[in-house]
Motif scaffolding. Structure first.
Motif, PDB file in Angstrom:
ATOM      1  N   GLY A  60       3.752   4.174   3.576  1.00  0.00           N
ATOM      2  CA  GLY A  60       3.508   2.922   2.882  1.00  0.00           C
ATOM      3  C   GLY A  60       3.804   1.707   3.727  1.00  0.00           C
ATOM      4  O   GLY A  60       4.388   1.786   4.821  1.00  0.00           O
ATOM      5  N   TYR A  61       3.383   0.581   3.189  1.00  0.00           N
ATOM      6  CA  TYR A  61       3.566  -0.710   3.856  1.00  0.00           C
ATOM      7  C   TYR A  61       3.691  -1.775   2.783  1.00  0.00           C
ATOM      8  O   TYR A  61       3.022  -1.708   1.741  1.00  0.00           O
ATOM      9  CB  TYR A  61       2.372  -1.023   4.752  1.00  0.00           C
TER      10      TYR A  61
ATOM     11  N   GLU B  96      -4.974   4.917   8.270  1.00  0.00           N
ATOM     12  CA  GLU B  96      -3.839   5.120   9.164  1.00  0.00           C
ATOM     13  C   GLU B  96      -2.624   5.609   8.386  1.00  0.00           C
ATOM     14  O   GLU B  96      -1.906   6.513   8.838  1.00  0.00           O
ATOM     15  CB  GLU B  96      -3.512   3.825   9.902  1.00  0.00           C
ATOM     16  N   LEU B  97      -2.388   5.047   7.224  1.00  0.00           N
ATOM     17  CA  LEU B  97      -1.281   5.531   6.404  1.00  0.00           C
ATOM     18  C   LEU B  97      -1.519   6.967   5.957  1.00  0.00           C
ATOM     19  O   LEU B  97      -0.593   7.784   5.933  1.00  0.00           O
ATOM     20  CB  LEU B  97      -1.087   4.621   5.190  1.00  0.00           C
TER      21      LEU B  97
ATOM     22  N   TRP C 119       7.749  -0.914   6.565  1.00  0.00           N
ATOM     23  CA  TRP C 119       6.954   0.265   6.858  1.00  0.00           C
ATOM     24  C   TRP C 119       7.796   1.485   6.528  1.00  0.00           C
ATOM     25  O   TRP C 119       9.002   1.489   6.792  1.00  0.00           O
ATOM     26  CB  TRP C 119       6.577   0.323   8.347  1.00  0.00           C
ATOM     27  N   TYR C 120       7.198   2.523   5.974  1.00  0.00           N
ATOM     28  CA  TYR C 120       8.009   3.703   5.681  1.00  0.00           C
ATOM     29  C   TYR C 120       7.159   4.964   5.618  1.00  0.00           C
ATOM     30  O   TYR C 120       5.959   4.933   5.342  1.00  0.00           O
ATOM     31  CB  TYR C 120       8.794   3.527   4.378  1.00  0.00           C
TER      32      TYR C 120
ATOM     33  N   GLN D 110       0.852  -1.184   0.000  1.00  0.00           N
ATOM     34  CA  GLN D 110       0.000   0.000   0.000  1.00  0.00           C
ATOM     35  C   GLN D 110       0.891   1.239   0.000  1.00  0.00           C
ATOM     36  O   GLN D 110       1.896   1.278   0.715  1.00  0.00           O
ATOM     37  CB  GLN D 110      -0.871   0.069   1.256  1.00  0.00           C
ATOM     38  N   VAL D 111       0.505   2.244  -0.772  1.00  0.00           N
ATOM     39  CA  VAL D 111       1.216   3.526  -0.781  1.00  0.00           C
ATOM     40  C   VAL D 111       0.173   4.634  -0.783  1.00  0.00           C
ATOM     41  O   VAL D 111      -0.730   4.644  -1.617  1.00  0.00           O
ATOM     42  CB  VAL D 111       2.118   3.674  -2.016  1.00  0.00           C
TER      43      VAL D 111
END
Length: 454
Positions: free
Chosen positions: A160-161, A133-134, A183-184, A40-41
């Protein structure tokens, strides 16, 4: 080794099916890498959602050997009915390839036998985050950057994840798999307006969410870095000490490790070719490789060819002790593999390092700035002109000018030049390396570099 789950068995079935297809197609030997995952981004701009992406994918890579000829093929189509077609194409390609006397799988007695992948903690057990949440994290980073005085806009704020499950199997009997999460958060801020605009960024990427820095901290630091660059000017041309900030100092050690790469050594295309067993760093400095650090991206108990990885000193108290070797480069050089093979979907294994750490110094970055008198603190670099045979080095740079041991003003549009062998022999490390990174390298002071500015 941990007991396989249902999903493990599904990936193993796919890997074994690919190998079976290769044998039916006429391969003498083969190895396969298969992976599945999701990512996800989320991008935020102006406090609102700008872009949201989610992807799920399965991929496979197959290497086949027909005698000493090899070929690789990759695909995102993992349906059983396509495996024979892929294998037949790979074998046909191998039959047309030139012979490589150094190609081949590991012998069974070379393979890793026992490992504990769980001890490396490469997969965060926390559930996959909700998109909301992101988005909250990206928005928090953007707001924090925008709040820094001097920042006029935020170019990008992203959270992202990714989760990934990878299985490696070969016809020599090796089979293993690992899971990985990432995670970033990243943020890029712009300060100033018109021709005076300056850009800088900050970010954090971790395997476990619990280890992440806050989005607010990342955004604030990105904004501060951009604002600090305002009113940059060009420094005077001359020879000065140069301090490579911890953010970019890894590149210097990366050039050394790249020159010690077995593929380059086997070709003779490296300025280190005659320096095995000789001094390449100051006597007090070592480069340690440790593929067993928990929660670190470069950790692996086995390499891309199934050999057991190992802790070692690539440079021991200044002396280069060995090359970075996979099986092919080791065979070509008449040596043993150092279990440094890295494998992607679309190509054969290639040598590469795992986690590395340079000996840290006793002085802080501030101490080195104070003691250097007049010189340059480099915080970013662009472009690269490096002669692999001689080590001649030239790169565009920007950062801060140091006068009387203090930061005086920002600088840009300059070039720094030298020779890597000479530069590395004149290193003085600070004590500010971030120990959670895969490459643990502090700020590095290099005496007597050439600066081309105004």
């Amino acid at each position: 080794m941990t007991r396989p789950t249902t999903q493990d068995l599904a990936l193993d079935d796919l890997a074994q099916a690919v190998l079976a297809a290769a044998r039916r197609a006429g391969a003498d030997a083969a190895d396969a890498i298969v992976a599945s995952g999701a990512s996800q981004v989320i991008d935020v701009r102006g406090g609102a959602l700008e872009q949201a992406e989610r992807s799920e994918a399965a991929d496979l890579g197959l290497r086949v050997l027909v005698g000493r000829r090899q070929a690789n093929i990759s695909s995102s189509d993992t349906r059983p009915e396509t495996l024979d077609i892929l294998a037949e194409r790979a074998v046909a390609m191998a039959r047309e390839a030139p012979e490589d006397p150094y190609a081949g799988l590991a012998d069974p007695d070379q393979l890793a036998q026992h490992w504990d992948i769980a001890a490396l903690e490469l997969a965060d057990p926390a559930p996959e985050p909700e998109p909301a949440e992101l988005q909250r994290r990206a928005a928090a980073a953007e707001a924090a950057a925008q709040a820094v005085p001097g920042v006029t806009q935020v170019q990008a704020a992203t959270a992202g994840y990714e989760r990934r499950h990878v299985r490696l199997a070969a016809s020599n009997g090796f089979a293993a798999d690992h899971r990985r999460t990432d995670w970033y958060i990243s943020c890029t801020a712009i300060a100033g307006t018109g021709a005076g605009m300056e850009r800088d960024s900050d970010g954090d990427a971790r395997i476990w969410d619990a280890d992440m820095r806050s989005a607010e901290d990342i955004g604030t630091r990105a904004g501060q870095r951009a604002a600090e660059r305002l009113d940059a000017r060009r420094p005077k041309t001359g020879a000065y000490p140069v301090l490579f900030d911890e953010r970019i100092s890894t590149s210097l050690i990366g050039h050394l490790l790249g020159a010690a790469n077995g593929a380059a050594v086997a070709r003779g295309a490296t300025w280190l070719r005659d320096r095995l067993g000789k001094q390449v760093l100051p006597e007090g400095l070592s480069i340690l490789e440790d593929p067993y650090r928990p929660r670190v991206a470069g950790s692996r108990p086995y390499d891309g060819e199934g050999l057991a990885t190992q802790r070692r000193a690539i440079v021991d108290r200044g002396v280069l002790t060995g090359w970075v070797l996979d099986l092919a480069s080791a065979r070509q050089l008449g040596m043993r593999s150092t279990a440094n093979a890295k494998r992607g979907m679309s190509g054969p294994p290639r040598p590469g390092t795992w986690n590395i750490a340079l000996t840290q110094g006793t002085a802080s970055r501030g101490d080195l700035i104070r003691d250097m008198g007049t010189g340059l603190l480099v915080t970013s670099m662009i472009g690269s002109t490096i002669n692999p045979n001689t080590g001649d080095y030239s790169r565009g740079a920007s950062g801060f000018w140091i006068e009387n041991g203090e930061i005086a003003y920002p600088v840009n549009e300059l070039t720094i030049a030298g020779n890597l062998h000479d530069m590395l022999m004149r290193l003085t490390p600070a004590n500010d390396a971030r120990t959670h990174l895969s490459s643990v390298v502090p700020s590095l002071l290099v005496e007597g570099m050439t600066l081309a500015g105004a």
